[in-house]
Scaffold this motif. Structure first.
Motif, short mmCIF file in Angstrom:
data_model
loop_
_atom_site.label_atom_id
_atom_site.label_comp_id
_atom_site.label_asym_id
_atom_site.label_seq_id
_atom_site.Cartn_x
_atom_site.Cartn_y
_atom_site.Cartn_z
N SER A 1 89.43 71.05 91.96
CA SER A 1 88.96 70.76 90.61
C SER A 1 90.00 71.11 89.57
CB SER A 1 87.66 71.51 90.32
OG SER A 1 87.89 72.91 90.28
N GLN A 2 89.91 70.45 88.43
CA GLN A 2 90.83 70.73 87.33
C GLN A 2 90.22 71.76 86.41
OE1 GLN A 2 91.92 67.27 85.08
NE2 GLN A 2 93.52 68.30 83.93
N ILE A 3 90.99 72.77 86.05
CA ILE A 3 90.49 73.78 85.13
C ILE A 3 90.75 73.32 83.70
CG2 ILE A 3 90.98 75.55 86.87
CD1 ILE A 3 93.22 76.55 85.02
N ALA B 1 92.19 72.80 79.93
CA ALA B 1 93.56 72.79 79.44
C ALA B 1 93.89 74.11 78.75
CB ALA B 1 93.76 71.63 78.47
N GLU B 2 95.17 74.35 78.54
CA GLU B 2 95.61 75.62 77.94
C GLU B 2 94.94 75.87 76.59
OE1 GLU B 2 100.15 75.86 79.81
OE2 GLU B 2 99.84 75.80 77.63
N ASP B 3 94.86 74.84 75.74
CA ASP B 3 94.23 75.02 74.43
C ASP B 3 92.80 75.49 74.56
OD1 ASP B 3 96.57 74.27 73.25
OD2 ASP B 3 95.93 72.23 72.76
N ARG B 4 92.06 74.90 75.51
CA ARG B 4 90.66 75.26 75.70
C ARG B 4 90.54 76.68 76.25
NH1 ARG B 4 85.94 75.70 73.75
NH2 ARG B 4 84.20 75.43 75.22
N LEU B 5 91.43 77.05 77.17
CA LEU B 5 91.41 78.41 77.69
C LEU B 5 91.72 79.43 76.60
CD1 LEU B 5 93.21 77.94 81.14
CD2 LEU B 5 90.79 78.50 80.77
N CYS B 6 92.62 79.06 75.68
CA CYS B 6 92.91 79.95 74.55
C CYS B 6 91.65 80.19 73.72
CB CYS B 6 94.00 79.35 73.67
SG CYS B 6 95.64 79.32 74.42
N GLU B 7 90.87 79.12 73.50
CA GLU B 7 89.63 79.25 72.74
C GLU B 7 88.62 80.11 73.50
OE1 GLU B 7 89.95 74.74 70.82
OE2 GLU B 7 88.16 75.36 71.92
N LEU B 8 88.46 79.86 74.79
CA LEU B 8 87.47 80.58 75.58
C LEU B 8 87.79 82.07 75.69
CD1 LEU B 8 86.95 78.04 78.52
CD2 LEU B 8 85.38 78.50 76.64
N GLY C 1 101.97 66.40 83.51
CA GLY C 1 101.30 65.23 82.95
C GLY C 1 99.84 65.10 83.32
N ARG C 2 99.35 65.95 84.25
CA ARG C 2 97.95 65.85 84.67
C ARG C 2 97.14 67.09 84.32
NH1 ARG C 2 96.60 64.70 90.37
NH2 ARG C 2 94.62 64.14 89.38
N GLY C 3 97.70 68.27 84.53
CA GLY C 3 96.96 69.49 84.24
C GLY C 3 97.08 70.51 85.36
N THR C 4 96.17 71.48 85.36
CA THR C 4 96.19 72.56 86.34
C THR C 4 94.96 72.46 87.22
OG1 THR C 4 97.36 73.98 84.77
CG2 THR C 4 96.28 75.07 86.62
N PHE C 5 95.17 72.59 88.53
CA PHE C 5 94.11 72.39 89.51
C PHE C 5 93.98 73.61 90.41
CE2 PHE C 5 93.37 67.83 88.86
CZ PHE C 5 94.51 67.49 88.15
N VAL C 6 92.76 73.83 90.91
CA VAL C 6 92.53 74.88 91.88
C VAL C 6 93.09 74.40 93.20
CG1 VAL C 6 90.81 76.30 93.06
CG2 VAL C 6 90.46 75.63 90.67
N ARG C 7 93.95 75.22 93.79
CA ARG C 7 94.63 74.82 95.00
C ARG C 7 93.72 74.95 96.22
NH1 ARG C 7 99.94 74.36 96.66
NH2 ARG C 7 100.75 75.10 94.68
#
Length: 247
Positions: free
Chosen positions: A38-40, A42-49, A75-81
């Motif tokens: 799954s994709q976690i 984005a950085e901006d959203r994590l900063c807010e959370l 270009g896609r994002g960060t995913f749980v490995r």
């Protein structure tokens, strides 16, 4: 865990905020709320959370990536490995040291040496803002006079001012920055992928287009944080990884 629970970082604690952020993200992964693949956010959203800066979030994500819990795709994002096997504990050495240990005569040819704006991928790795200037050093690495790999290093310019005034074509880049700036890597994270060689690199490496290669990303860190991010294209027929496994 709710989103509100992620904002409960305590600035009064002696524990660094990046470590608290890392634990909060890891807790979601381990609880199964962000399952493998799954994709976690984005950085901006994590900063807010989390109520922290982008630099703090990047530090936490980099640590989780080095632990094998996350993978970042440009270009896609960060995913749980997904569960994976990472082979090969190796010493923290430069290419020059590695080749010398194999009994090869080390050589280099400078391809590019200039100041460039940091791409999104480089900025994330070096924990700087996208577009900030970095020192780029791109070299063709040789063993016994034959091409082995193309290495493109990006270094934080604020850590190595004036570096590009020197001739960096030969020798160990780590050796030069240690002598001039006192920077010595204390750890490094390497990610190996298998890929194929494009036309430009194939010509430099003297192999056919599409030949197999190791695509290697390396992030070098000292006590002050990340200072160098290098992308290497290594010939698959001339470079190998060996691991010794013991019970």
């Amino acid at each position: 865990m709710t989103e509100a629970a992620m904002t409960s970082l305590d600035r009064r604690r002696p524990e660094p905020l990046w470590h608290q952020a890392e634990r909060a993200i890891r807790a979601r992964i381990e609880a199964g709320e962000w399952p493998a693949g799954s994709q976690i956010p984005a950085e901006d959203r994590l900063c807010e959370l989390l109520g922290v800066s982008r630099i703090t979030v990047r530090h936490a994500l980099r640590n989780l990536e080095s632990l094998g819990l996350l993978r970042r795709e440009h270009g896609r994002g960060t995913f749980v490995r997904s569960a994976t096997v990472v082979a090969g504990a190796r010493g923290l050495t430069s290419f020059s040291d590695e080749m010398a240990a194999l009994g090869l005569t080390v050589g280099s040819r400078m391809l590019e040496q200039q100041i460039v704006p940091a791409s999104a991928r480089v900025a994330a790795a070096l924990e700087i803002e996208e577009g900030e200037p970095v020192a780029l050093v791109r070299r063709l690495r040789l063993g016994n006079g034959s091409p082995i790999g193309v290495q493109t290093a990006h270094l934080r310019l604020d850590r190595v001012p004036g570096l590009l005034d020197e001739d960096l074509s030969d020798g160990s880049l780590y050796g030069q920055i240690e002598r001039r700036y006192g920077i010595k890597p204390s750890e490094a994270t390497e990610i190996y992928r298998v890929g194929s060689v494009g036309p430009e690199d194939a010509e430099l490496l003297e192999i056919a287009v599409g030949s197999p290669a190791f695509i290697v990303e390396r992030l070098a860190i000292d006590p002050r944080g990340p200072f160098e991010f290098t992308l290497s294209i290594m010939r698959g027929d001339r470079y190998e990884i060996r691991s010794t496994l013991r019970i």
